[in-house]
Write a protein that holds these residues in place. Structure first.
Motif, PDB file in Angstrom:
ATOM      1  N   ILE A 318       0.842  -1.204   0.000  1.00 40.06           N
ATOM      2  CA  ILE A 318       0.000   0.000   0.000  1.00 40.06           C
ATOM      3  C   ILE A 318       0.873   1.248   0.000  1.00 40.06           C
ATOM      4  CG2 ILE A 318      -1.624   1.323   1.413  1.00 40.06           C
ATOM      5  CD1 ILE A 318      -2.858  -1.406   2.218  1.00 40.06           C
ATOM      6  N   ASP A 319       1.940   1.226   0.803  1.00 40.37           N
ATOM      7  CA  ASP A 319       2.868   2.366   0.808  1.00 40.37           C
ATOM      8  C   ASP A 319       3.581   2.495  -0.523  1.00 40.37           C
ATOM      9  OD1 ASP A 319       2.173   2.856   3.409  1.00 40.37           O
ATOM     10  OD2 ASP A 319       3.897   1.818   4.272  1.00 40.37           O
ATOM     11  N   ASN A 320       3.873   1.326  -1.182  1.00 40.71           N
ATOM     12  CA  ASN A 320       4.639   1.321  -2.427  1.00 40.71           C
ATOM     13  C   ASN A 320       3.855   1.919  -3.591  1.00 40.71           C
ATOM     14  OD1 ASN A 320       7.047   0.620  -3.854  1.00 40.71           O
ATOM     15  ND2 ASN A 320       5.941  -1.077  -4.791  1.00 40.71           N
ATOM     16  N   THR A 321       2.533   1.883  -3.533  1.00 42.95           N
ATOM     17  CA  THR A 321       1.728   2.453  -4.619  1.00 42.95           C
ATOM     18  C   THR A 321       2.047   3.930  -4.796  1.00 42.95           C
ATOM     19  OG1 THR A 321      -0.037   0.873  -4.183  1.00 42.95           O
ATOM     20  CG2 THR A 321      -0.616   2.810  -5.471  1.00 42.95           C
ATOM     21  N   GLY A 322       2.191   4.623  -3.685  1.00 41.22           N
ATOM     22  CA  GLY A 322       2.537   6.044  -3.756  1.00 41.22           C
ATOM     23  C   GLY A 322       3.913   6.244  -4.365  1.00 41.22           C
ATOM     24  N   LEU A 323       4.877   5.381  -3.997  1.00 40.41           N
ATOM     25  CA  LEU A 323       6.222   5.474  -4.565  1.00 40.41           C
ATOM     26  C   LEU A 323       6.203   5.189  -6.066  1.00 40.41           C
ATOM     27  CD1 LEU A 323       8.257   3.623  -1.772  1.00 40.41           C
ATOM     28  CD2 LEU A 323       8.128   6.084  -2.181  1.00 40.41           C
ATOM     29  N   MET A 324       5.376   4.203  -6.465  1.00 38.46           N
ATOM     30  CA  MET A 324       5.275   3.884  -7.893  1.00 38.46           C
ATOM     31  C   MET A 324       4.690   5.049  -8.679  1.00 38.46           C
ATOM     32  SD  MET A 324       4.270  -0.177  -8.203  1.00 38.46           S
ATOM     33  CE  MET A 324       2.738  -0.060  -7.304  1.00 38.46           C
ATOM     34  N   GLN A 325       3.744   5.742  -8.111  1.00 36.99           N
ATOM     35  CA  GLN A 325       3.162   6.912  -8.785  1.00 36.99           C
ATOM     36  C   GLN A 325       4.222   7.991  -8.985  1.00 36.99           C
ATOM     37  OE1 GLN A 325       0.458   7.349 -10.285  1.00 36.99           O
ATOM     38  NE2 GLN A 325      -1.210   6.166  -9.366  1.00 36.99           N
ATOM     39  N   GLU A 326       5.054   8.185  -7.965  1.00 37.74           N
ATOM     40  CA  GLU A 326       6.133   9.170  -8.087  1.00 37.74           C
ATOM     41  C   GLU A 326       7.116   8.754  -9.185  1.00 37.74           C
ATOM     42  OE1 GLU A 326       8.051   9.816  -4.366  1.00 37.74           O
ATOM     43  OE2 GLU A 326       6.190  10.300  -3.307  1.00 37.74           O
ATOM     44  N   ARG A 327       7.471   7.447  -9.221  1.00 46.62           N
ATOM     45  CA  ARG A 327       8.393   6.944 -10.241  1.00 46.62           C
ATOM     46  C   ARG A 327       7.798   7.107 -11.631  1.00 46.62           C
ATOM     47  NH1 ARG A 327      13.043   6.465 -12.653  1.00 46.62           N
ATOM     48  NH2 ARG A 327      13.350   4.508 -13.778  1.00 46.62           N
ATOM     49  N   LEU A 328       6.495   6.850 -11.766  1.00 48.95           N
ATOM     50  CA  LEU A 328       5.822   6.974 -13.061  1.00 48.95           C
ATOM     51  C   LEU A 328       5.862   8.407 -13.557  1.00 48.95           C
ATOM     52  CD1 LEU A 328       4.146   5.637 -15.283  1.00 48.95           C
ATOM     53  CD2 LEU A 328       2.102   6.094 -13.925  1.00 48.95           C
ATOM     54  N   THR A 329       5.608   9.341 -12.670  1.00 49.59           N
ATOM     55  CA  THR A 329       5.653  10.761 -13.059  1.00 49.59           C
ATOM     56  C   THR A 329       7.055  11.130 -13.541  1.00 49.59           C
ATOM     57  OG1 THR A 329       3.935  11.286 -11.437  1.00 49.59           O
ATOM     58  CG2 THR A 329       5.273  13.112 -12.239  1.00 49.59           C
ATOM     59  N   GLY A 330       8.070  10.646 -12.812  1.00 52.71           N
ATOM     60  CA  GLY A 330       9.447  10.933 -13.213  1.00 52.71           C
ATOM     61  C   GLY A 330       9.803  10.322 -14.554  1.00 52.71           C
ATOM     62  N   LEU A 331       9.375   9.081 -14.777  1.00 52.48           N
ATOM     63  CA  LEU A 331       9.657   8.402 -16.042  1.00 52.48           C
ATOM     64  C   LEU A 331       9.012   9.114 -17.222  1.00 52.48           C
ATOM     65  CD1 LEU A 331       9.395   4.581 -15.246  1.00 52.48           C
ATOM     66  CD2 LEU A 331      11.384   5.774 -16.148  1.00 52.48           C
ATOM     67  N   LYS A 332       7.794   9.569 -17.030  1.00 46.87           N
ATOM     68  CA  LYS A 332       7.107  10.262 -18.132  1.00 46.87           C
ATOM     69  C   LYS A 332       7.823  11.559 -18.489  1.00 46.87           C
ATOM     70  CE  LYS A 332       2.478   8.294 -17.693  1.00 46.87           C
ATOM     71  NZ  LYS A 332       1.047   8.542 -17.400  1.00 46.87           N
ATOM     72  N   GLY A 333       8.371  12.208 -17.484  1.00 45.42           N
ATOM     73  CA  GLY A 333       9.170  13.401 -17.763  1.00 45.42           C
ATOM     74  C   GLY A 333      10.423  13.064 -18.554  1.00 45.42           C
ATOM     75  N   GLU A 334      11.083  11.952 -18.171  1.00 41.67           N
ATOM     76  CA  GLU A 334      12.279  11.514 -18.902  1.00 41.67           C
ATOM     77  C   GLU A 334      11.929  11.125 -20.334  1.00 41.67           C
ATOM     78  OE1 GLU A 334      14.492   8.495 -16.811  1.00 41.67           O
ATOM     79  OE2 GLU A 334      14.043   9.400 -14.881  1.00 41.67           O
ATOM     80  N   LEU A 335      10.782  10.454 -20.514  1.00 44.93           N
ATOM     81  CA  LEU A 335      10.342  10.066 -21.855  1.00 44.93           C
ATOM     82  C   LEU A 335      10.127  11.272 -22.748  1.00 44.93           C
ATOM     83  CD1 LEU A 335       7.763   7.130 -21.601  1.00 44.93           C
ATOM     84  CD2 LEU A 335       9.941   7.149 -22.796  1.00 44.93           C
ATOM     85  N   SER A 336       9.519  12.297 -22.177  1.00 49.78           N
ATOM     86  CA  SER A 336       9.254  13.501 -22.958  1.00 49.78           C
ATOM     87  C   SER A 336      10.553  14.148 -23.426  1.00 49.78           C
ATOM     88  CB  SER A 336       8.443  14.482 -22.096  1.00 49.78           C
ATOM     89  OG  SER A 336       8.190  15.673 -22.802  1.00 49.78           O
ATOM     90  N   ALA A 337      11.535  14.210 -22.512  1.00 50.68           N
ATOM     91  CA  ALA A 337      12.830  14.794 -22.869  1.00 50.68           C
ATOM     92  C   ALA A 337      13.546  13.946 -23.917  1.00 50.68           C
ATOM     93  CB  ALA A 337      13.693  14.933 -21.612  1.00 50.68           C
ATOM     94  N   LEU A 338      13.485  12.614 -23.751  1.00 47.67           N
ATOM     95  CA  LEU A 338      14.124  11.716 -24.721  1.00 47.67           C
ATOM     96  C   LEU A 338      13.468  11.823 -26.088  1.00 47.67           C
ATOM     97  CD1 LEU A 338      14.699   8.501 -22.559  1.00 47.67           C
ATOM     98  CD2 LEU A 338      16.473   9.889 -23.643  1.00 47.67           C
ATOM     99  N   LYS A 339      12.158  11.963 -26.105  1.00 44.69           N
ATOM    100  CA  LYS A 339      11.462  12.070 -27.393  1.00 44.69           C
ATOM    101  C   LYS A 339      11.892  13.320 -28.147  1.00 44.69           C
ATOM    102  CE  LYS A 339       6.955  11.722 -29.578  1.00 44.69           C
ATOM    103  NZ  LYS A 339       5.496  11.572 -29.390  1.00 44.69           N
TER     104      LYS A 339
END
Length: 538
Positions: A318-339
C-alpha cells in the motif's frame, strides 16, 4: 585482405590450404565442382551457423581458419571448430570469442555478395544503410540509436508500471480491508504456543490443584512428615558414627534426602497457591486462539509468523503504490525529454540523408549507365516514414527506369533480374570507397547477364580490384578473363571412388583452356581456344 584459407573436413573438402594475393581474384569451375562449398566454408568461419552437413567425416572435427591482413599490417586469424557432437568454438588470434563477436569482427573486414542478394534492394533497412554509408551518418546514427534504445527501455518500464499501479488500485480497497483485520488482531510472534500452554493449564486447574494437594498430603502424614522421618533417621544413625565412622556417609545422604523432600514440599505449596481457577480467563484465552485460527484459515497461513509477514507485506504494498506513482511521473518526464532529443537527432539524420540523396542518384545513375543501360534513370528519394524507428524517421525509395525518366517507378516493380544485378554491382562499387571494406566477394553477381553487359560488369569489378581485394565467383568467360589472379575449383575422385573438392591457381595456357571451357563446354574447340586467348589478351 584475405591472405589464407584453410579448410579441414568440410562437406566435400577433406583438406585444403590456399593463399590469396591482393587485387582481383577470379574463381571458376564446372557446375557441381564445389564453388558454393568453398564459399560455405568461408561463411562458417565468418560466423554463419553450422549444421550436420558440414562434416565430410563425422568422426573428426570440422576446422576452418581464415587469415586476414589490413593495410596497417594488422593480422586477424579467425578459426571455427565444429565437433561431431555439434559443439562450436570460435577463436580470434587463438583467443576464444563468442559467435556474435566473430560475426561482428568479420563484418568489418569482408563483405560477401551472395546469389540473389540483389533482392535486398527491396529491403527498407538495406536501402537506408546505403544512404547512411554514402552520407556518412554513422556517428549521428549511433547517437540516435542510443537515445532510441533508452526511450524504448523507459517506455517499456512505463507500460509495466502503469499496469502494476492499475492492478494495485483495483485491489487497494480489499488489501486495505485485509490489513485492517490483521492490524486489529495485534499479533505477537510465538503467541499461539503461549496461549495453547495457558489454555491447557486453565482447563485442568482443578485437577492440577487436587494432584498437588494429594502429593503434599502424602509427604505429610498425620503422625510425622516424610522430611521429619528422614531427620529422625539421620539423628539415630549419627549416634553410631563414633563406633563406625563409615556410617557418616549414610547420615549425609539421609540429610540430603531430607533437604530435597523439604524443598519439594515448599515448591508444591507455592505452585498450588499460584493456580488460578478462572473460567473468565479461560474463555478469553480460547476466544483469542479461535481468532488466530480463523485468520490462519482465511488467509491461508500456517502460523502467526506467516500472518505477521502477510500484514507487513500488505502495508508495504500500500505504501509502495505512492512510490510507484512518483516513479511513473518521473519516467514520463524523462520520456518527454528523450522524445524531443530523438526527434532532433532524427531531423538531423533526415537532413544529411536528403542532402546526400541527389549525389547518390547522380553517381549511381552514371555507374548503371556504364553497364550497357545508356537510358537508365535512377533516383534515390528520402521520404518521411511517419514514425520513429531504430533507423530514424525516414524511408528510402529507389526509383528506376531502364528507358528514360517517363517510366520512373519503384525499382522492385520494374527492374528485371539482370538489371537488379547491375544496379547492385554499381551500388557495391560506389559504396566500396565509403565503407573501407578491405575485401569483397561477388558470388555470381553476373546471373542473368551476358555478352557486352557481362564484359562491362567485369570491367567494373576489375576497377574495384585496383583499390581493394575482390573475389569474383563467376560462370561467364567475359568476367573470368579480366586481369587478375585466376583459380579453378574442381572435383577429383580418390581410389575409394569418393569425390572431394579442391582448388588450384591457373596461369598461361591452363588459364586459356579454362576460359575456353567456359566458352564452349567440356569439348575444347580451336575456335574457343582462340577466343579465350583474345579475351585474355584484352
Amino acid at each position: 585482405m584475405l591472405s589464407r584459407l584453410s579448410i579441414s573436413n568440410y562437406a566435400l573438402i577433406n583438406s585444403l590450404d590456399i593463399t590469396f594475393p591482393d587485387g582481383l581474384i577470379i574463381i571458376t569451375g564446372e557446375t557441381g565442382a564445389g564453388k558454393s562449398i568453398l564459399l560455405g566454408a568461408l561463411s562458417l568461419v565468418l560466423g554463419k551457423r553450422a549444421d550436420a552437413a558440414v562434416f565430410s567425416d563425422n568422426t573428426r572435427n570440422c576446422v576452418v581458419e581464415a587469415e586476414f591482413h589490413d593495410k596497417d599490417g594488422g593480422e586477424y586469424i579467425l578459426r571455427r571448430v565444429i565437433t561431431p557432437s555439434g559443439r562450436s568454438r570460435s577463436f580470434l588470434n587463438d583467443e576464444p570469442v563468442s559467435l556474435a563477436e566473430l560475426t561482428a569482427i568479420s563484418s568489418k573486414i569482408i563483405d560477401i555478395h551472395e546469389q540473389h542478394q540483389h533482392l535486398l534492394l527491396t529491403s527498407p533497412d538495406f536501402r537506408l544503410s546505403i544512404i547512411d554509408h554514402f552520407a556518412g551518418t554513422a556517428s549521428l546514427l549511433d547517437d540516435y540509436r542510443k537515445v532510441y534504445a533508452d526511450y524504448e527501455s523507459k517506455e517499456a518500464e512505463v507500460a509495466v508500471l502503469e499496469k502494476t499501479i492499475a492492478e494495485a488500485e483495483r485491489d487497494a480497497e480489499y488489501r486495505q480491508f485485509q490489513l485492517g483485520k490483521l492490524a486489529e488482531a495485534a499479533l505477537v510472534p510465538d503467541e499461539m504456543e503461549a496461549l495453547e500452554q495457558e489454555q491447557k493449564a486453565l482447563a485442568h486447574a482443578e485437577d492440577i490443584r487436587s494432584g498437588l494437594d494429594s502429593a503434599y498430603s502424602a509427604l505429610n502424614p498425620e503422625d510425622m512428615s516424610v522430611a521429619g522421618q528422614l531427620k529422625d533417621a539421620a539423628a539415630r544413625l549419627s549416634r553410631c558414627v563414633s563406633y563406625n565412622p563409615e556410617l557418616q556417609g549414610l547420615v549425609d545422604r539421609l540429610e540430603s534426602c531430607r533437604i530435597e523432600v523439604s524443598d519439594i514440599e515448599n515448591e508444591i505449596e507455592t505452585v498450588s497457591s499460584g493456580i488460578s481457577v478462572s473460567p473468565h480467563r479461560l474463555a478469553e484465552v480460547e476466544e483469542r486462539m479461535s481468532l488466530i485460527y480463523s485468520l490462519e484459515r482465511k488467509y491461508g497461513c500456517r502460523n502467526v509468523e506467516e500472518l505477521i509477514a502477510l500484514r507487513d507485506s500488505l502495508a508495504a504494498s500500500i505504501d509502495n503504490t505512492g512510490l510507484m506513482q512518483e516513479r511513473l511521473t518521473g519516467l514520463k518526464g524523462e520520456l518527454s525529454a528523450l522524445k524531443k532529443q530523438m526527434e532532433t537527432l532524427a531531423g538531423q539524420l533526415s537532413g544529411q540523408r536528403r542532402s546526400a540523396s541527389s549525389a547518390l542518384s547522380v553517381k549511381l545513375q552514371e555507374a548503371v549507365r556504364s553497364l550497357e543501360m545508356p537510358m537508365a534513370v535512377f533516383k534515390a528519394e528520402v521520404i518521411p516514414s511517419g514514425r520513429l524507428t531504430s533507423t530514424g524517421g525516414d524511408s528510402l525509395e529507389f526509383k528506376f527506369s531502364a528507358n528514360g525518366a517517363s517510366s520512373l517507378r519503384d525499382i522492385s516493380k520494374v527492374a528485371s533480374g539482370g538489371e537488379l544485378s547491375r544496379v547492385m554491382l554499381a551500388l557495391k562499387g560506389l559504396l566500396a570507397g565509403y565503407t573501407s571494406m578491405p575485401t569483397m566477394i561477388f558470388d555470381e553477381i553476373d546471373t542473368g547477364v551476358s555478352g557486352r553487359i557481362a564484359d562491362k560488369m567485369g570491367d567494373m569489378i576489375g576497377s574495384m580490384g585496383e583499390n581493394m581485394q575482390i573475389f569474383a565467383i563467376t560462370h561467364l568467360p567475359q568476367i573470368a578473363s579480366k586481369k587478375g589472379t585466376h583459380y579453378v575449383v574442381y572435383k577429383e575422385f580418390g581410389e575409394d571412388g569418393k569425390a572431394s573438392t579442391n582448388i588450384r591457381r591457373v596461369e598461361g595456357e591452363d588459364r586459356v583452356r579454362e576460359v575456353a571451357r567456359m566458352l564452349s563446354g567440356s569439348e575444347l574447340t580451336p575456335a574457343a581456344l582462340e577466343n579465350a586467348r583474345e579475351l585474355l589478351g584484352n
